[in-house]
Design a protein around this motif. Structure first.
Motif, PDB file in Angstrom:
ATOM      1  N   TYR A 102       0.825  -1.204   0.000  1.00 45.32           N
ATOM      2  CA  TYR A 102       0.000   0.000   0.000  1.00 45.32           C
ATOM      3  C   TYR A 102       0.859   1.254   0.000  1.00 45.32           C
ATOM      4  N   ALA A 103       1.917   1.257   0.801  1.00 47.78           N
ATOM      5  CA  ALA A 103       2.831   2.397   0.801  1.00 47.78           C
ATOM      6  C   ALA A 103       3.498   2.538  -0.555  1.00 47.78           C
ATOM      7  N   ALA A 104       3.840   1.404  -1.179  1.00 48.58           N
ATOM      8  CA  ALA A 104       4.452   1.446  -2.510  1.00 48.58           C
ATOM      9  C   ALA A 104       3.492   2.029  -3.527  1.00 48.58           C
ATOM     10  N   LEU A 105       2.212   1.704  -3.397  1.00 48.38           N
ATOM     11  CA  LEU A 105       1.204   2.256  -4.292  1.00 48.38           C
ATOM     12  C   LEU A 105       1.103   3.767  -4.130  1.00 48.38           C
ATOM     13  N   ILE A 487       0.005 -12.307  -9.894  1.00 45.25           N
ATOM     14  CA  ILE A 487      -0.072 -10.854  -9.712  1.00 45.25           C
ATOM     15  C   ILE A 487       1.120 -10.373  -8.889  1.00 45.25           C
ATOM     16  N   ARG A 488       1.439 -11.092  -7.799  1.00 39.28           N
ATOM     17  CA  ARG A 488       2.583 -10.739  -6.968  1.00 39.28           C
ATOM     18  C   ARG A 488       3.874 -10.799  -7.782  1.00 39.28           C
ATOM     19  N   HIS A 489       3.987 -11.807  -8.594  1.00 44.73           N
ATOM     20  CA  HIS A 489       5.157 -12.002  -9.455  1.00 44.73           C
ATOM     21  C   HIS A 489       5.360 -10.791 -10.368  1.00 44.73           C
ATOM     22  N   ASN A 490       4.291 -10.302 -10.958  1.00 37.49           N
ATOM     23  CA  ASN A 490       4.387  -9.155 -11.859  1.00 37.49           C
ATOM     24  C   ASN A 490       4.595  -7.852 -11.108  1.00 37.49           C
ATOM     25  N   ALA A 491       4.026  -7.744  -9.898  1.00 38.93           N
ATOM     26  CA  ALA A 491       4.244  -6.531  -9.101  1.00 38.93           C
ATOM     27  C   ALA A 491       5.714  -6.377  -8.751  1.00 38.93           C
ATOM     28  N   LEU A 492       6.361  -7.475  -8.362  1.00 45.11           N
ATOM     29  CA  LEU A 492       7.779  -7.420  -8.065  1.00 45.11           C
ATOM     30  C   LEU A 492       8.587  -7.118  -9.321  1.00 45.11           C
ATOM     31  N   ALA A 493       8.229  -7.771 -10.433  1.00 48.03           N
ATOM     32  CA  ALA A 493       8.947  -7.548 -11.690  1.00 48.03           C
ATOM     33  C   ALA A 493       8.869  -6.086 -12.112  1.00 48.03           C
ATOM     34  N   ALA A 494       7.720  -5.461 -11.915  1.00 46.38           N
ATOM     35  CA  ALA A 494       7.578  -4.039 -12.239  1.00 46.38           C
ATOM     36  C   ALA A 494       8.364  -3.184 -11.257  1.00 46.38           C
ATOM     37  N   TYR A 495       8.309  -3.543  -9.982  1.00 47.04           N
ATOM     38  CA  TYR A 495       8.921  -2.708  -8.952  1.00 47.04           C
ATOM     39  C   TYR A 495      10.429  -2.620  -9.093  1.00 47.04           C
ATOM     40  N   ILE A 496      11.074  -3.690  -9.511  1.00 44.61           N
ATOM     41  CA  ILE A 496      12.531  -3.667  -9.591  1.00 44.61           C
ATOM     42  C   ILE A 496      13.039  -2.896 -10.803  1.00 44.61           C
ATOM     43  N   GLN A 599       4.990   4.776 -15.805  1.00 41.61           N
ATOM     44  CA  GLN A 599       4.662   4.957 -14.392  1.00 41.61           C
ATOM     45  C   GLN A 599       3.254   4.476 -14.096  1.00 41.61           C
ATOM     46  N   SER A 600       2.341   4.718 -15.020  1.00 43.34           N
ATOM     47  CA  SER A 600       0.957   4.276 -14.798  1.00 43.34           C
ATOM     48  C   SER A 600       0.870   2.766 -14.741  1.00 43.34           C
ATOM     49  N   GLY A 601       1.755   2.076 -15.481  1.00 45.98           N
ATOM     50  CA  GLY A 601       1.783   0.626 -15.380  1.00 45.98           C
ATOM     51  C   GLY A 601       2.170   0.170 -13.987  1.00 45.98           C
ATOM     52  N   GLY A 602       3.148   0.854 -13.382  1.00 38.67           N
ATOM     53  CA  GLY A 602       3.521   0.528 -12.013  1.00 38.67           C
ATOM     54  C   GLY A 602       2.393   0.784 -11.033  1.00 38.67           C
ATOM     55  N   VAL A 603       1.697   1.903 -11.205  1.00 35.98           N
ATOM     56  CA  VAL A 603       0.553   2.212 -10.338  1.00 35.98           C
ATOM     57  C   VAL A 603      -0.504   1.122 -10.454  1.00 35.98           C
ATOM     58  N   ALA A 604      -0.811   0.721 -11.678  1.00 33.62           N
ATOM     59  CA  ALA A 604      -1.903  -0.236 -11.890  1.00 33.62           C
ATOM     60  C   ALA A 604      -1.579  -1.619 -11.336  1.00 33.62           C
ATOM     61  N   VAL A 605      -0.347  -2.097 -11.538  1.00 30.89           N
ATOM     62  CA  VAL A 605      -0.033  -3.443 -11.059  1.00 30.89           C
ATOM     63  C   VAL A 605       0.088  -3.459  -9.538  1.00 30.89           C
ATOM     64  N   LEU A 606       0.579  -2.378  -8.933  1.00 33.84           N
ATOM     65  CA  LEU A 606       0.617  -2.316  -7.469  1.00 33.84           C
ATOM     66  C   LEU A 606      -0.785  -2.210  -6.881  1.00 33.84           C
ATOM     67  N   LYS A 607      -1.659  -1.502  -7.575  1.00 33.79           N
ATOM     68  CA  LYS A 607      -3.053  -1.437  -7.115  1.00 33.79           C
ATOM     69  C   LYS A 607      -3.702  -2.814  -7.169  1.00 33.79           C
ATOM     70  N   ALA A 608      -3.436  -3.544  -8.252  1.00 32.63           N
ATOM     71  CA  ALA A 608      -3.965  -4.904  -8.358  1.00 32.63           C
ATOM     72  C   ALA A 608      -3.420  -5.775  -7.230  1.00 32.63           C
ATOM     73  N   PHE A 609      -2.130  -5.642  -6.956  1.00 29.53           N
ATOM     74  CA  PHE A 609      -1.508  -6.432  -5.889  1.00 29.53           C
ATOM     75  C   PHE A 609      -2.119  -6.099  -4.533  1.00 29.53           C
ATOM     76  N   TRP A 610      -2.293  -4.803  -4.279  1.00 30.07           N
ATOM     77  CA  TRP A 610      -2.866  -4.410  -2.991  1.00 30.07           C
ATOM     78  C   TRP A 610      -4.310  -4.883  -2.860  1.00 30.07           C
ATOM     79  N   LYS A 611      -5.137  -4.604  -3.849  1.00 24.43           N
ATOM     80  CA  LYS A 611      -6.571  -4.877  -3.723  1.00 24.43           C
ATOM     81  C   LYS A 611      -6.896  -6.365  -3.831  1.00 24.43           C
TER      82      LYS A 611
END
Length: 618
Positions: A102-105, A487-496, A599-611
């Motif tokens: 959530y903080a990352a989002l 989803i978690r796998h892709n959130a990490l892949a985007a985050y790094i 950047q919007s891709g990062g926002v969207a995948v982190l939102k998916a991960f959080w929600k």
């Protein structure tokens, strides 16, 4: 942490009065934002850094701070052991040290808005018209996630403090004022003359804003929604009629693209080119039609648009919108637009179409299929199917959606992620990480850079919980829970892919630096090769050939001119380095580099991960 209704949090009358004063002060601050985008009061800039630091401190102190690296599934994540070690080290000074999702989002949204949005012009200046509409959608959808933060299961045991509630409400209001600014900054007049899919992004964007306003109002303010100007309601409700009017205008304009003369139905993509019935325009029409049925509050503003004398009134929940969505999905499902992997290809041309003076429509059938596959062609339909189920309770819509999601996951190479084949191109990615074809070569245009975020936004809508107790609820929840690791796998892949400033890259799972021998990527089949038979017009421009031809007497839009201009633009923006080997120092600085779209891709995948993952597990 997010503000619940002061009434529902049991606030006393003095506290309620104090918070009302704070809200009034916030409005004055928002109204005083100047050309620099920095809030000010009486001409003096207000430093927002203490607020941001306070927010991060509160997140670190409360129960929500759970590192992604603590998840058992991290062992299976895409990336090297060194990458994973960074995530496990909570005290690391590296820019990729991972806080709670959530903080990352929040951080991803803050970077998107502070680095790319300009309040003085009310838009993201480097975005193009349709991607700006998508950016607005992402902001509104993220605000909806923020407003639900305090009602997540974990928050029920810990009440937010007054400071937390105030700070979070101020943060929501800060971003919402930017959405309001975008209403005036959006290039609405130009969009009225563009392709039908461009118009439909506008519809979805403003309906998303309306959904957020309704959600925030219902959770935290008066439940009486009969009067937009009721002072006991959240002030943002006064903007709903304007948002609804714009959605109505663009829906009416875009609906002109539907016709049965060719292919027995379907939307054409672009009124200025040869008829092309593609996946994204039809999926957008389905999603926009059902969203109009479910969320459009009605519109009585008759201001004229285009060549028409005026716009007739439209009522809420008009069954015509539902009928349009049902008809459009029936046509799409029967169109033969899915390939052997179960993915939607880009679309159909009509063999022998000439148009112009001879008036020939060729076979009138969709018989030349463009085999190009894009990530967003698999995503937009998901929210449409979810809406169709909501309106009809027909289980088939949910089943079709889950079938599509499972096809997407398989096409990212999910089964290969822990094998020596993890770098094999699987059709829509590799090693379980979603990827566009243009990521490997660094040739993604602004279009391509936006696609993955669109997919994860619509996946989040599709997998939101069904009403408790419904016959389909358990099956739907079980299926969506099965996507959590992916989803978690892709959130990490985007985050790094983030750099030191927090900006996300386009090619997920490819951090920097990399040694030449670290990654050996499978070569992606040529889009124009014998087994692909497609044109990457989304990234390379519309070619001048017999398939994409214009009517002979139409000089308004020349696709080869578009392609030439795009080549010049890419060259001026550094895309000349696009063909460098993918293992260079920073693969995400090639081509257009890091942009508001990435950047919007990062926002969207982190939102998916959080929600869809973390908020359900707490």
């Amino acid at each position: 942490m997010i503000v619940r209704s002061l009434r529902s949090c049991g606030a006393s009358a003095p506290i309620m009065l104090f918070c009302c004063i704070l809200l009034l002060a916030h409005r004055l601050i928002a109204a005083s934002i100047g050309a620099s985008g920095v809030p000010s009061f009486n001409g003096n800039p207000i430093d927002q850094q203490p607020l941001q630091n306070h927010m991060r401190q509160l997140l670190a102190e409360n129960h929500m701070r759970q590192l992604l690296a603590e998840k058992p599934a991290l062992q299976d994540q895409h990336g090297s052991a060194e990458d994973d070690a960074v995530f496990r080290n909570e005290g690391s000074n590296q820019p990729n040290a991972y806080p709670s999702s959530y903080a990352a989002l929040l951080d991803a949204l803050e970077v998107m808005q502070s680095h790319y949005f300009e309040i003085a012009v009310g838009t993201w200046p480097k975005a193009i018209d349709w991607t700006a509409a998508v950016m607005g959608t992402h902001v509104s959808a993220t605000l909806a996630a923020m407003t639900e933060y305090c009602i997540s299961p974990s928050s029920r045991s810990v009440s937010p403090s007054q400071d937390e509630s105030r700070d979070h409400e101020n943060l929501i209001n800060r971003y919402f004022t930017q959405i309001t600014s975008f209403y005036f900054g959006e290039n609405a007049f130009s969009l009225r003359t563009q392709a039908y899919d461009d118009m439909l992004w506008v519809v979805l964007g403003w309906l998303e804003s309306i959904k957020f306003i309704e959600r925030h109002s219902s959770l935290h303010y008066s439940s009486d929604s009969s009067d937009y100007h009721n002072t006991s309601q959240w002030y943002a409700r006064q903007f709903m009629p304007q948002y609804a009017h714009r959605a109505h205008v663009f829906y009416k304009l875009a609906s002109r693209g539907w016709g049965t003369d060719l292919c027995g139905g379907g939307m054409v993509w672009n009124p200025h080119l040869a008829p092309y019935k593609n996946a994204i325009t039809n999926q957008l029409y389905i999603a926009a039609s059902i969203a109009m049925y479910l969320h459009f509050p009605g519109d009585c503003d008759s201001s004229p648009f285009s060549a028409d004398p005026g716009l007739p009134p439209a009522k809420a929940h008009d069954v015509q919108y539902l009928d349009n969505a049902v008809e459009a999905y029936k046509w799409l499902k029967e169109s033969g637009m899915r390939n052997e992997q179960g993915l939607y290809v880009d679309g159909f041309h009509i063999k022998g179409w000439r148009g112009g003076r001879d008036g020939s429509n060729g076979t009138r059938k969709c018989d030349i299929r463009d085999e190009s596959v894009y990530t967003y062609n698999q995503g937009v339909l998901l929210s449409g199917l979810r809406g169709l189920w909501q309106a009809t309770s027909v289980r088939e819509y949910l089943l079709d959606g889950h079938d599509l999601v499972q096809s997407v996951i398989a096409a990212t190479g999910w089964e290969d992620r822990n094998t020596e084949r993890k770098w094999r191109w699987a059709g829509l990615g590799r090693g379980g990480v979603m990827e566009e074809r243009c990521d490997w070569s660094g040739t993604c245009s602004q279009n391509g850079q936006t696609f993955k975020g669109i997919f994860f936004h619509h996946l989040t809508v599709f997998c939101s919980p069904l009403p408790a107790g419904h016959d389909d609820s358990a099956l739907h929840q079980q299926s969506c829970d099965g996507y959590a690791d992916w989803i978690r796998h892709n959130a990490l892949a985007a985050y790094i892919t983030r750099d030191g400033t927090g900006e996300f890259g386009e090619w997920w799972g490819r951090p920097s630096p990399r040694d030449d021998g670290d990654i050996i990527d499978d070569v992606i089949p040529d889009m124009n090769g014998p087994t692909i038979a497609g044109t990457d017009y989304r990234n390379e421009g519309v070619p001048h050939d017999e398939i994409w031809r214009l009517p002979e007497d139409d000089d308004m839009y020349r696709p080869w001119e578009y392609g030439r201009r795009k080549e010049e633009q890419m060259r001026s923006e550094g895309t000349s380095a696009a063909n460098e080997h993918p293992s260079q120092q920073d693969v995400n600085d090639r081509g257009r580099g890091r942009t508001v779209e990435t950047q919007s891709g990062g926002v969207a995948v982190l939102k998916a991960f959080w929600k869809l993952v973390e908020s359900r597990q707490e």
